[in-house]
Design an enzyme around this catalytic site. Structure first.
Site, short mmCIF file in Angstrom:
data_model
loop_
_atom_site.label_atom_id
_atom_site.label_comp_id
_atom_site.label_asym_id
_atom_site.label_seq_id
_atom_site.Cartn_x
_atom_site.Cartn_y
_atom_site.Cartn_z
N ASP A 82 -34.78 28.08 58.88
CA ASP A 82 -34.29 28.83 60.09
C ASP A 82 -34.59 28.00 61.66
O ASP A 82 -35.44 27.30 61.32
CB ASP A 82 -34.69 30.39 60.33
CG ASP A 82 -36.33 30.56 60.17
OD1 ASP A 82 -36.73 29.30 60.17
OD2 ASP A 82 -36.74 31.55 60.27
N ASN A 151 -41.89 42.73 61.80
CA ASN A 151 -40.78 43.75 61.81
C ASN A 151 -40.28 43.57 60.32
O ASN A 151 -39.18 44.29 60.00
CB ASN A 151 -39.62 43.42 62.64
CG ASN A 151 -39.05 42.01 62.64
OD1 ASN A 151 -39.29 41.32 61.75
ND2 ASN A 151 -37.81 41.87 63.50
N HIS A 153 -38.93 40.76 58.79
CA HIS A 153 -38.10 39.66 58.48
C HIS A 153 -38.58 38.75 57.64
O HIS A 153 -39.74 38.45 57.61
CB HIS A 153 -37.28 39.28 59.82
CG HIS A 153 -38.56 38.41 60.68
ND1 HIS A 153 -38.61 38.31 61.89
CD2 HIS A 153 -39.38 37.59 60.19
CE1 HIS A 153 -39.47 37.47 62.22
NE2 HIS A 153 -40.04 36.92 61.25
N GLU A 158 -33.29 39.47 60.05
CA GLU A 158 -33.81 40.71 60.72
C GLU A 158 -33.62 41.95 59.80
O GLU A 158 -32.72 42.08 59.27
CB GLU A 158 -33.45 40.61 62.06
CG GLU A 158 -33.65 39.44 62.97
CD GLU A 158 -35.03 39.60 63.50
OE1 GLU A 158 -36.27 39.90 62.82
OE2 GLU A 158 -35.33 39.13 64.75
#
Ligand code: PGA
Length: 259
Positions: A82, A151, A153, A158
Site C-alpha cells: 500500500d 481499527n 485494517h 479499511e
C-alpha cells in the site's frame, strides 16, 4: 481458537495457528524465520511484506541475513502492499520511501524484482488493475505478511472493505491517518486517500502471516481472531484462510485472547 460468535453458515475458520512470542524481538525473529523458510523452499517466492512499526524488527533481521549471505533474496519477486495516493517515493510520508530506507536499500534488493504501488499514476483505477495483473502474472502471492491496524485494517483495507476487494483507491479513516501521523511526530500531513492491494488478493495467498505486537493491539487482535468475521474488522476475514493463516504475535498482543 474455537469459532465463538460465528454464524453457523460462516466459513470454518478454526484451524489457523497462533504462535506466541515472548516479546517484540522474538516476534520479529519468528517472522523473519518464516520469510526465510519460504524463500529457502522456493527462491522465486512471490512475496509481499507490510510497512509500519510492527515489521521494523523483522526487516532488521532480514537485512542482516541477506547482507551476511545467510539468505538469498535475489530471486524473490517482491510486491508492495500500500501507499498514499499521490505520494512519490521521496515524499516524507511515503510508505515506499520508508520501505526503501528500512529494507530495499540496505538489503540491496534489485529494482527489477520490486513492484511498487502505482500511487502517482494519472489514472489510478487503471493502474491499480494493472498492478493486480502483475500479481496474477507472477502467479499470486506465495506469502503475504501483514500487520493489523488498531481499527482492524489490513494493508489499507479499511473497515467496510469486502473480502473480495482488489487493488484500489480507498479513503483513509481518521483513525488510520492519526496512527500513521504518529510515525512522523505528528508533523507530517498524512494524505486522505491511499492505494492498497485488496483483501481478496491477500486472502488468495498460499500462505498468510499476521504479525502483531504490544498491548495496543490486544483488543483489535481479539476482535479479529475471536469476534465475528465481518468487514467491520477487515482482519477477521483472514481467518477464512484457515490453515494458510499463521499469527505471530507477542504475549502483550495476545493478552486478551480467550484461548
Ligand atoms: P503498525 O501498523 O505496525 O505501525 O502498528 C500496522 C498497520 O496499521 O497495519
Amino acid at each position: 481458537m474455537a469459532g465463538r460468535g460465528m454464524m453457523p453458515e460462516a466459513p470454518m475458520a478454526d484451524n489457523f495457528t497462533v504462535q506466541v512470542a515472548a516479546d517484540y524481538e522474538q516476534m520479529s525473529e519468528l517472522a523473519a524465520d518464516a520469510v526465510s523458510a519460504a524463500i529457502e523452499a522456493n527462491p522465486a517466492t512471490v512475496l509481499t511484506l507490510p510497512t509500519g512499526e510492527t515489521p521494523r524488527g523483522m526487516y532488521h533481521e532480514l537485512v542482516s541475513r541477506i547482507v551476511d549471505g545467510r539468505l538469498d533474496f535475489s530471486g524473490v519477486r517482491f510486491f508492495c502492499l500500500d501507499e498514499y495516493l499521490g505520494a512519490a517515493i521521496d515524499d516524507e510520508a511515503s510508505l515506499t520511501g520508508w520501505l526503501r530506507e528500512v529494507f530495499l536499500e540496505p538489503a540491496s534488493i534489485p529494482a527489477a524484482n520490486t513492484h511498487l504501488i502505482p500511487s502517482t499514476a494519472a489514472e489510478p483505477a487503471a493502474a491499480a488493475a494493472a498492478y493486480d495483473r502483475e500479481i496474477i502474472d507472477a502467479g499470486g502471492f506465495d506469502l503475504a505478511v501483514v500487520g493489523i491496524g488498531r481499527n482492524g485494517h489490513v494493508a489499507f483495507n479499511e473497515p467496510g472493505s469486502p473480502p473480495d476487494s482488489r487493488t484500489r483507491v480507498i479513503d483513509l479513516t481518521a483513525a488510520s491517518r492519526e496512527q500513521n501521523a504518529a510515525y512522523h511526530d505528528g508533523r507530517q500531513m498524512i494524505p486522505a486517500r491511499a492505494m492498497t492491494v485488496g483483501l481478496g488478493t491477500i486472502l488468495e495467498s498460499r500462505s498468510i502471516i499476521l504479525i502483531a505486537s504490544g498491548e495496543g493491539k490486544a483488543d483489535i487482535l481479539r476482535q479479529a481472531l475471536e469476534g465475528p468475521i465481518t468487514s467491520d474488522v477487515p482482519a477477521s476475514h483472514l481467518r477464512t484462510a484457515g490453515a494458510r493463516l499463521r499469527v505471530i504475535a507477542d504475549a502483550a498482543a495476545v493478552s486478551r485472547l480467550a484461548g
